[in-house]
Motif scaffolding. Structure first.
Motif, mmCIF file in Angstrom:
data_model
loop_
_atom_site.group_PDB
_atom_site.id
_atom_site.type_symbol
_atom_site.label_atom_id
_atom_site.label_comp_id
_atom_site.label_asym_id
_atom_site.label_seq_id
_atom_site.Cartn_x
_atom_site.Cartn_y
_atom_site.Cartn_z
ATOM 1 N N GLN A 22 0.775 -9.155 -4.035
ATOM 2 C CA GLN A 22 0.429 -7.733 -4.173
ATOM 3 C C GLN A 22 0.789 -6.947 -2.924
ATOM 4 O O GLN A 22 1.169 -5.783 -3.005
ATOM 5 C CB GLN A 22 -1.062 -7.572 -4.474
ATOM 6 C CG GLN A 22 -1.459 -8.028 -5.848
ATOM 7 C CD GLN A 22 -2.971 -7.964 -6.059
ATOM 8 O OE1 GLN A 22 -3.740 -7.947 -5.107
ATOM 9 N NE2 GLN A 22 -3.373 -7.941 -7.318
ATOM 10 N N PHE A 23 0.682 -7.565 -1.756
ATOM 11 C CA PHE A 23 1.011 -6.887 -0.504
ATOM 12 C C PHE A 23 2.511 -6.622 -0.381
ATOM 13 O O PHE A 23 2.931 -5.818 0.441
ATOM 14 C CB PHE A 23 0.519 -7.701 0.693
ATOM 15 C CG PHE A 23 -0.841 -7.305 1.166
ATOM 16 C CD1 PHE A 23 -1.052 -6.958 2.490
ATOM 17 C CD2 PHE A 23 -1.928 -7.273 0.305
ATOM 18 C CE1 PHE A 23 -2.314 -6.578 2.939
ATOM 19 C CE2 PHE A 23 -3.188 -6.909 0.736
ATOM 20 C CZ PHE A 23 -3.386 -6.553 2.057
ATOM 21 N N GLU A 24 3.312 -7.299 -1.184
ATOM 22 C CA GLU A 24 4.757 -7.104 -1.145
ATOM 23 C C GLU A 24 5.221 -6.025 -2.126
ATOM 24 O O GLU A 24 6.374 -5.612 -2.086
ATOM 25 C CB GLU A 24 5.458 -8.428 -1.437
ATOM 26 C CG GLU A 24 5.204 -9.468 -0.355
ATOM 27 C CD GLU A 24 5.708 -10.848 -0.720
ATOM 28 O OE1 GLU A 24 6.024 -11.094 -1.915
ATOM 29 O OE2 GLU A 24 5.784 -11.689 0.182
ATOM 30 N N SER A 29 0.248 -2.200 -2.198
ATOM 31 C CA SER A 29 0.190 -2.676 -0.822
ATOM 32 C C SER A 29 -0.239 -1.567 0.130
ATOM 33 O O SER A 29 0.194 -0.431 -0.002
ATOM 34 C CB SER A 29 1.571 -3.185 -0.402
ATOM 35 O OG SER A 29 1.559 -3.573 0.957
ATOM 36 N N ARG A 36 6.191 -4.123 4.823
ATOM 37 C CA ARG A 36 6.455 -5.054 3.717
ATOM 38 C C ARG A 36 7.644 -5.954 4.030
ATOM 39 O O ARG A 36 7.661 -7.122 3.677
ATOM 40 C CB ARG A 36 6.661 -4.301 2.408
ATOM 41 C CG ARG A 36 5.356 -3.766 1.821
ATOM 42 C CD ARG A 36 5.509 -3.268 0.391
ATOM 43 N NE ARG A 36 6.581 -2.311 0.194
ATOM 44 C CZ ARG A 36 6.475 -1.003 0.415
ATOM 45 N NH1 ARG A 36 5.338 -0.472 0.836
ATOM 46 N NH2 ARG A 36 7.501 -0.201 0.197
#
Length: 188
Positions: A22-24, A29, A36
């Motif tokens: 999800q952070f990518e 994010s 990223r």
């Protein structure tokens, strides 16, 4: 129901992998485009079943509104909902009693408790402003009810990754005098 450590560990590792994914993704994010690109995963403490503890609920009937200061010098309003009593191991491995307050955001429906906290890892191994746990439950909470409190799910707020976010700071009543080496770590 008996606690299955291997299943728990597999679920936790899978959850952490999903969070990294999800952070990518831009829309989920807290990281900007450059962040990223450089992102290589969130830092975590090793999964430790000793920090998945049973907590006992003590309802707070005061209806007191708590104004939590934020990282952006503002404040957010919460209602003190319950005190959560638990035991975790101290530095020598002995059980130590702890209490955290679970809050509900003003104008939020029941079913979730927000538990911001600081501990002896704060500012050293974890984010200097504190970490959060969210507890979800079905129906209404009952006084004396017990359920798992998993510090391995403790996470850094989005403001740990980008200054554009405004995050509530844990009130003094949620500053633990013990180390909780579980959940997300923080390295600048």
């Amino acid at each position: 129901m008996e606690f299955d450590v291997e299943s728990w560990r597999e679920e936790l590792v899978s959850y952490r992998e999903q969070k990294d994914e999800q952070f990518e993704v831009p829309h989920s994010s807290p990281l900007g485009p450059e962040g990223r690109k450089e992102f290589d995963g969130i830092e975590y403490f090793e999964p430790d079943p000793d920090y998945r503890v049973e907590t006992t609920v003590e309802l707070d009937g005061s209806d007191e509104t708590v104004a939590m200061e934020t990282t952006a010098d503002g404040e957010q309003l919460y209602e003190r909902t319950a005190r959560l009593h638990f035991e975790v191991p101290n530095a020598s491995g002995e059980p130590t009693e702890g209490t955290l307050v679970g809050y509900t955001r003003v104008d939020q429906d029941e079913g979730s408790l927000f538990v911001p906290f600081r501990d002896k890892t704060t500012g050293q191994q974890t984010y200097p402003a504190g970490r959060y746990i969210e507890l979800h439950y079905e129906g209404a909470l009952d006084d004396g009810e017990t359920f798992p409190l998993d510090f391995n799910l403790a996470y850094n707020p989005f403001c740990a990754y980008a200054a554009a976010y405004e995050c509530p700071l844990p009130p003094r009543e949620n500053w633990l005098e013990i180390a909780i080496p579980a959940g997300e770590r923080y390295e600048e």
